[in-house]
Each structure stands twice: as C-alpha cells, then as structure tokens.
Write a protein that holds these residues in place. Structure first.
Motif, mmCIF file in Angstrom:
data_model
loop_
_atom_site.group_PDB
_atom_site.id
_atom_site.type_symbol
_atom_site.label_atom_id
_atom_site.label_comp_id
_atom_site.label_asym_id
_atom_site.label_seq_id
_atom_site.Cartn_x
_atom_site.Cartn_y
_atom_site.Cartn_z
ATOM 1 N N LEU A 79 6.976 -11.100 16.071
ATOM 2 C CA LEU A 79 7.811 -10.808 14.902
ATOM 3 C C LEU A 79 6.942 -10.373 13.728
ATOM 4 O O LEU A 79 7.249 -9.390 13.036
ATOM 5 C CB LEU A 79 8.638 -12.038 14.543
ATOM 6 N N PHE A 80 5.829 -11.089 13.493
ATOM 7 C CA PHE A 80 4.929 -10.715 12.407
ATOM 8 C C PHE A 80 4.317 -9.344 12.642
ATOM 9 O O PHE A 80 4.173 -8.542 11.710
ATOM 10 C CB PHE A 80 3.832 -11.771 12.255
ATOM 11 N N GLY A 81 3.957 -9.065 13.889
ATOM 12 C CA GLY A 81 3.385 -7.765 14.187
ATOM 13 C C GLY A 81 4.372 -6.637 13.944
ATOM 14 O O GLY A 81 4.007 -5.565 13.447
ATOM 15 N N LEU A 82 5.633 -6.882 14.270
ATOM 16 C CA LEU A 82 6.676 -5.890 14.047
ATOM 17 C C LEU A 82 6.832 -5.604 12.554
ATOM 18 O O LEU A 82 6.920 -4.445 12.123
ATOM 19 C CB LEU A 82 7.990 -6.404 14.641
ATOM 20 N N LEU A 83 6.833 -6.663 11.745
ATOM 21 C CA LEU A 83 6.974 -6.494 10.300
ATOM 22 C C LEU A 83 5.730 -5.868 9.684
ATOM 23 O O LEU A 83 5.829 -5.018 8.794
ATOM 24 C CB LEU A 83 7.275 -7.850 9.659
ATOM 25 N N ASP A 84 4.554 -6.266 10.160
ATOM 26 C CA ASP A 84 3.317 -5.646 9.672
ATOM 27 C C ASP A 84 3.326 -4.140 9.923
ATOM 28 O O ASP A 84 2.967 -3.342 9.050
ATOM 29 C CB ASP A 84 2.100 -6.262 10.361
ATOM 30 N N GLY A 85 3.757 -3.754 11.122
ATOM 31 C CA GLY A 85 3.767 -2.347 11.475
ATOM 32 C C GLY A 85 4.733 -1.526 10.647
ATOM 33 O O GLY A 85 4.555 -0.311 10.498
ATOM 34 N N ALA A 86 5.756 -2.195 10.082
ATOM 35 C CA ALA A 86 6.732 -1.493 9.248
ATOM 36 C C ALA A 86 6.332 -1.500 7.778
ATOM 37 O O ALA A 86 7.081 -1.001 6.930
ATOM 38 C CB ALA A 86 8.107 -2.128 9.413
ATOM 39 N N GLY A 87 5.165 -2.089 7.468
ATOM 40 C CA GLY A 87 4.687 -2.085 6.088
ATOM 41 C C GLY A 87 4.896 -3.378 5.332
ATOM 42 O O GLY A 87 4.494 -3.487 4.169
ATOM 43 N N TYR A 88 5.500 -4.398 5.974
ATOM 44 C CA TYR A 88 5.721 -5.682 5.314
ATOM 45 C C TYR A 88 4.490 -6.560 5.588
ATOM 46 O O TYR A 88 4.534 -7.492 6.405
ATOM 47 C CB TYR A 88 7.003 -6.337 5.830
ATOM 48 N N THR A 89 3.419 -6.272 4.910
ATOM 49 C CA THR A 89 2.117 -6.847 5.256
ATOM 50 C C THR A 89 1.752 -8.104 4.471
ATOM 51 O O THR A 89 0.753 -8.752 4.784
ATOM 52 C CB THR A 89 1.021 -5.793 5.041
ATOM 53 N N SER A 90 2.523 -8.446 3.442
ATOM 54 C CA SER A 90 2.202 -9.615 2.612
ATOM 55 C C SER A 90 3.124 -10.770 2.962
ATOM 56 O O SER A 90 4.232 -10.578 3.477
ATOM 57 C CB SER A 90 2.333 -9.272 1.127
ATOM 58 N N VAL A 91 2.664 -11.972 2.681
ATOM 59 C CA VAL A 91 3.473 -13.149 2.983
ATOM 60 C C VAL A 91 3.290 -14.181 1.875
ATOM 61 O O VAL A 91 2.202 -14.320 1.317
ATOM 62 C CB VAL A 91 3.083 -13.746 4.359
ATOM 63 N N VAL A 92 4.371 -14.862 1.533
ATOM 64 C CA VAL A 92 4.316 -15.949 0.564
ATOM 65 C C VAL A 92 5.298 -17.023 1.010
ATOM 66 O O VAL A 92 6.397 -16.725 1.483
ATOM 67 C CB VAL A 92 4.664 -15.451 -0.870
ATOM 68 N N ALA A 93 4.867 -18.282 0.933
ATOM 69 C CA ALA A 93 5.768 -19.398 1.233
ATOM 70 C C ALA A 93 6.758 -19.552 0.088
ATOM 71 O O ALA A 93 6.388 -19.433 -1.080
ATOM 72 C CB ALA A 93 4.966 -20.683 1.427
ATOM 73 N N THR A 94 8.018 -19.810 0.406
ATOM 74 C CA THR A 94 9.033 -19.922 -0.640
ATOM 75 C C THR A 94 9.543 -21.348 -0.804
ATOM 76 O O THR A 94 9.667 -21.827 -1.924
ATOM 77 C CB THR A 94 10.211 -18.982 -0.357
ATOM 78 N N ASP A 95 9.840 -22.050 0.279
ATOM 79 C CA ASP A 95 10.329 -23.416 0.154
ATOM 80 C C ASP A 95 10.337 -24.090 1.517
ATOM 81 O O ASP A 95 10.166 -23.440 2.552
ATOM 82 C CB ASP A 95 11.739 -23.447 -0.457
ATOM 83 N N CYS A 96 10.509 -25.408 1.497
ATOM 84 C CA CYS A 96 10.667 -26.158 2.744
ATOM 85 C C CYS A 96 11.691 -27.256 2.519
ATOM 86 O O CYS A 96 11.932 -27.686 1.389
ATOM 87 C CB CYS A 96 9.338 -26.733 3.231
#
Length: 329
Positions: A79-96
């Motif tokens: 899933l991460f690879g799919l998003l990385d390939g589409a340009g969604y390369t950054s990640v931030v935690a939002t909540d738990c």
C-alpha cells in the motif's frame, strides 16, 4: 502527484499487517520504571509487588525496536509503495485510540494481530493532499485480550512551499510585538492564500486552559488532593489519582529548560529555522512554546523569559515567551 482509483486503495482494507506477532520482551519492571521516569508519572499503581503497567504503554510492548519485526505481512508495504509511486511520499502521524480491557502486569507475554482497518478517500489538508490510513492492532497478554490500538497516519504529497519573504535582521533587544506577528504570518505570498497556523485541539479536559489564554491568563491546574501543580491539563492527578483540582494563574516568569531549532520539515505558516523551547515556569511546571525577541540561534538553556500573548491569524491568542524576562523563582 496523480489520483489513484479509490477502489484500488480500499481493497487493502481488512488485509493483515501482522498475524500472531510476538512482543520481543515480557512486560517488565525496568521498562515500566523508565517509562514512568520519562513521563513524570509517579502513580503508585505502577510500583511494588502488585504493580501494573501504565495502560498507555500498550504499544510499547509490541514495538520491534531498531531491528524491527520480521513477521509483518507485505500488504502494508504494498500500500505504501502504491502511494509513493503516485507521489504521496510524505507521512505524518495524526492520532491514535486505545482501549484497555485488562491491565498488563510484569511477566505477561504479549502477542498481537494487526490489520489495515481503513483507507480514506483523497483528502486535502494544510500539509498537502493524501489519504488517511488507519491500522488496528489487537493485543493479547498470555492469550487474553488486553488492548486495542488504532493508529492513524496521513500519507500525502506536500503542499507547495509558500514563497519566503526577505530575511530581516533582528536587532538586539527588539521589543515590538508587531515583529513577531509578521514572522508568524510570513508565509503569505502574492496570489496565494494566507497560510494559517494549525488550531489547538480543544476538548473538555483543556477547554479551561484555552479560555484563560483568550483573556491573557495562563492557568495551571493544582491537584485538590495532594496540591501538586500540573501541566498540561489532565482530568485527574497522575500522582495521587484525585479528580479534584483548582487553578492558579501563572506569573509568567520562567527560564528556558531545553530547546531545539527546527530546520525541517517546513510547514505552511512557519518559517524555519526557528526555536521551540521547553519553558520551566516559576510555579514548577514546564510547557512547550516559542521564544521571541531574539534570533533563533541566540536562545540558550537557562535564559530568563517572560510570558506574552501573541495574536495569531487575527482571531486567536497564543502564549509565547519573550527573552529577557524575570528569572523564575
């Protein structure tokens, strides 16, 4: 950045991240002690022969450490690879979110399963455009349900960086509040919308604090049971457990206890580099804030500071600390 078919992303919902994962260590007293010391949590329930682990340590017992886990499934990485390939390369935690059906005790053996619970449709946020991904972990202690941990991140393509305004030289001893207001709004660029600071999350536990800030009062909770001052605001005392409390207004005098200089990542409405400091107030509590009135590279541990209130985005107040204030007593 390109848009991915949502049904392709949604197909990952329900797929396992980890199956029959195992904690690398039993629940143990040394880790509990280190956690409590780091968090400043002196609750007696976490010490002695009948000690339990702090409930919020739930995720700590499942983490893989520097060497990681080798039993994770490939779905999450796909899933991460799919998003990385589409340009969604950054990640931030939002909540738990966590639930605790049973306390953990030293000697418990931890196992867990984790799944991709949900993938949101594409969302546009102040950080950028992307998808929220929620994983759900079911934690067991010696085979018994012990907790549920939901963890949500935003996988996104960063928004375009606002044009940086010309740098200004900060004169020693500069005191005009307008200078800090300008710095807070510096990311405004011609032809682009004004970048606004993130708003605080206000809930029933901290609403009184922000109501005080709105009227230029920095309020500190004081336990009605043991008299211990505390910050940030909590629904009960982590020392004696009493739910009773009252407030005192801080004098505003303090010192820089520690600080970091932020260079990366850049965020709209913030103009790096800038200093973020842990301020020790005269009342004995500490809070994170900005130091104003001096360049970021002149902030020092032990520097005396004094509380001020900064009007942000023309609509809400923010407590900040000006260098050179009275020394905390």
């Amino acid at each position: 950045m390109r848009e991915l078919p949502y049904d392709r992303l949604k197909a990952y919902e329900g797929q396992p991240v980890a199956t029959a994962g195992a904690g690398k260590d039993l629940v143990n007293e040394p880790m509990i002690r280190h956690w409590c010391e780091a968090m400043g949590d002196a609750n007696p329930a976490y010490r002695g022969p009948d000690a339990i682990a702090p409930p919020t340590m739930l995720q700590a017992w499942t983490m893989g450490g520097l060497s990681g886990h080798t039993d994770r499934s490939g779905a999450y990485d796909e899933l991460f690879g799919l998003l990385d390939g589409a340009g969604y390369t950054s990640v931030v935690a939002t909540d738990c979110e966590q639930e605790y059906p049973r306390p953990l005790r030293p000697g418990d053996r931890i196992t867990f399963d984790a799944v991709i619970e949900s993938v949101s449709e594409r969302k546009t946020t102040k950080l950028g455009t992307g998808h929220f991904i929620t994983t759900r972990m079911e934690v067991r202690a010696d085979g018994e349900p012990a907790g549920t941990h939901r963890f949500r991140i935003l996988k996104y393509a960063p928004a375009a960086r606002m044009t940086k305004a010309p740098e200004r030289t900060a004169a020693a001893g500069e005191t005009e509040a307008a200078e800090e207001t300008e710095a807070a709004e510096r990311s405004k660029a011609p032809g682009q919308p004004e970048a606004r600071r993130p708003r605080p999350v206000i809930n029933r536990d901290n609403a009184g604090f922000w109501a005080g800030v709105e009227t230029h009062r920095l309020l500190i909770q004081v336990c009605g049971g043991c008299g211990t001052p505390r910050f940030p605001w909590l629904p009960g005392c982590r020392g004696c457990g009493s739910p009773e409390w009252h407030t005192v207004e801080a004098t505003g005098a303090g010192t820089v206890y520690s600080y970091v200089v932020m260079h990366h990542p850049p965020f709209p409405a913030f103009d790096p580099p800038y200093a973020v400091a842990l301020i020790e107030l005269a009342e004995g509590v500490r809070m994170v804030s900005n130091v104003i009135g001096v360049p970021y590279d002149k902030v020092r541990i032990g520097m005396p500071v004094q509380l001020e209130f900064l009007r942000v985005d023309g609509e809400w107040e923010l407590p900040v600390f000006r260098a050179g204030g009275g020394v905390a007593g």
